[in-house]
Write a protein that holds these residues in place. Sequence first.
Motif, PDB file in Angstrom:
ATOM      1  N   SER A 121      42.129  44.902  40.524  1.00  0.00           N
ATOM      2  CA  SER A 121      42.983  43.813  41.006  1.00  0.00           C
ATOM      3  C   SER A 121      43.090  43.859  42.524  1.00  0.00           C
ATOM      4  O   SER A 121      42.969  42.837  43.217  1.00  0.00           O
ATOM      5  N   ILE A 159      39.516  43.089  44.266  1.00  0.00           N
ATOM      6  CA  ILE A 159      39.144  41.674  44.153  1.00  0.00           C
ATOM      7  C   ILE A 159      39.975  40.818  45.103  1.00  0.00           C
ATOM      8  O   ILE A 159      39.458  39.896  45.746  1.00  0.00           O
ATOM      9  N   LYS A 160      41.259  41.117  45.242  1.00  0.00           N
ATOM     10  CA  LYS A 160      42.139  40.308  46.081  1.00  0.00           C
ATOM     11  C   LYS A 160      41.988  40.600  47.572  1.00  0.00           C
ATOM     12  O   LYS A 160      42.194  39.718  48.406  1.00  0.00           O
ATOM     13  N   GLU A 161      41.640  41.834  47.923  1.00  0.00           N
ATOM     14  CA  GLU A 161      41.701  42.239  49.318  1.00  0.00           C
ATOM     15  C   GLU A 161      40.362  42.523  49.986  1.00  0.00           C
ATOM     16  O   GLU A 161      40.284  42.568  51.212  1.00  0.00           O
ATOM     17  N   LYS A 216      34.293  34.638  44.086  1.00  0.00           N
ATOM     18  CA  LYS A 216      33.623  35.521  45.048  1.00  0.00           C
ATOM     19  C   LYS A 216      32.201  35.827  44.610  1.00  0.00           C
ATOM     20  O   LYS A 216      31.293  35.938  45.442  1.00  0.00           O
ATOM     21  N   LEU A 265      39.338  34.416  40.644  1.00  0.00           N
ATOM     22  CA  LEU A 265      39.018  34.803  42.020  1.00  0.00           C
ATOM     23  C   LEU A 265      37.736  35.633  42.050  1.00  0.00           C
ATOM     24  O   LEU A 265      36.883  35.454  42.929  1.00  0.00           O
ATOM     25  N   THR A 318      43.206  36.429  38.690  1.00  0.00           N
ATOM     26  CA  THR A 318      42.358  37.427  39.342  1.00  0.00           C
ATOM     27  C   THR A 318      40.919  37.302  38.856  1.00  0.00           C
ATOM     28  O   THR A 318      39.972  37.456  39.627  1.00  0.00           O
TER      29      THR A 318
END
Length: 372
Positions: A45, A48-50, A101, A97, A94
């Motif tokens: 998590s 993937i987000k950062e 990406k 996202l 998530t």
Amino acid sequence: MEELHVDVEDRECPICCEQFPYSKFVNMTHCKCSFCEMCFIHHFSAVIKEKSIIHVVCPICKKPDLEKEGNSEESREFFNLLDTQIHHYLDSATHELFQRKLRDKALMEMPNFSWCSHCPFGILHERDTLEMECPSCNKSTCFNCKEQWEDMHEILSCEEFKRVKMQCQEEKLYDYLAKNGIECPSCKYRFDLWKGGCLHFKCTQCQHDFCGGCRKAFFQGSECGFSEDCHGKGLHAHHTRDCFYHLRDWEVDRLQKLLQHNGIQYSDTKKEPPGLNERSSIVWIPTVKAHMDKAEKKDETTSNDTEDKEYFVKLINANNLDPVDLYTETEMKVELQRWKLTIPENCGGDRSEAYLQKLQMKIRQEIPLLVK
């Protein structure tokens, strides 16, 4: 004493060191590592987000090396299997996202794909020219160097175009700093000058303290060797008499009179705004306020008065005018005392005008102005 029994099927997670049954472990597909479900969720998590998609790998062994493998068959297989795991363990936002990406990564690996330099839109560029037009923002970018497109790029290579642009920017910066900048008298570094406020400047490069009006150095009292009187002072400078430090105490009419006395023309700021080239970064903006209390009127008058003084002092300094032309007898004596010079006596009954000329001559000869 009660003994602690651990289920033989339990094992320790190598990341959080907690005990979980085998059913709560996630096995990575391209290595032999495994760890608990919660560590899987927390790790992927966050990544993937950062971070970039190439960092979405095993948190223990860091495999596979996606930066090295690029768009190989093995990396595509890894992402396909990982996508199934992420869909199962992570929340839908998530997972979406991650897929975006992954899609962007695939697009960027296409030889004719590029992102627009002006907006977040991506473009598949299939034209023969380097000019890439974005259908989203309608702006053009060079497909190769990603610089904003200009007509001269048609005949210049990307390197030549960048060199010309850099030269133009340097010339603009030089002109701007020449008009609006201030130079450190110690290391000669130039930087932007913000009009108004305190005249004390500290160079960001050499840490030299100086006056923004006359460039005289600021000293702590004990460090100043001008006179013993300085030792009891704090941070101070011995400003020249044409410095804004002194002339800001003059009325606007008196500053104008000094210009008139020396035949210097100027714009009347009360009636006609001078050009930007004349007033540097000080901009004359006519304003009308229908409703204004006394405090607001006073603040506006003070602000306008300061701007006018800055303008006239700038003209005075640019023409190397000497304020001593309009000094009274008292002001001349104060100027001589300030520089620790002897005040001439009025011997032989000199007429007032002759004595003033004697004081003025001494000041001019023994306290010359700095040439700016």
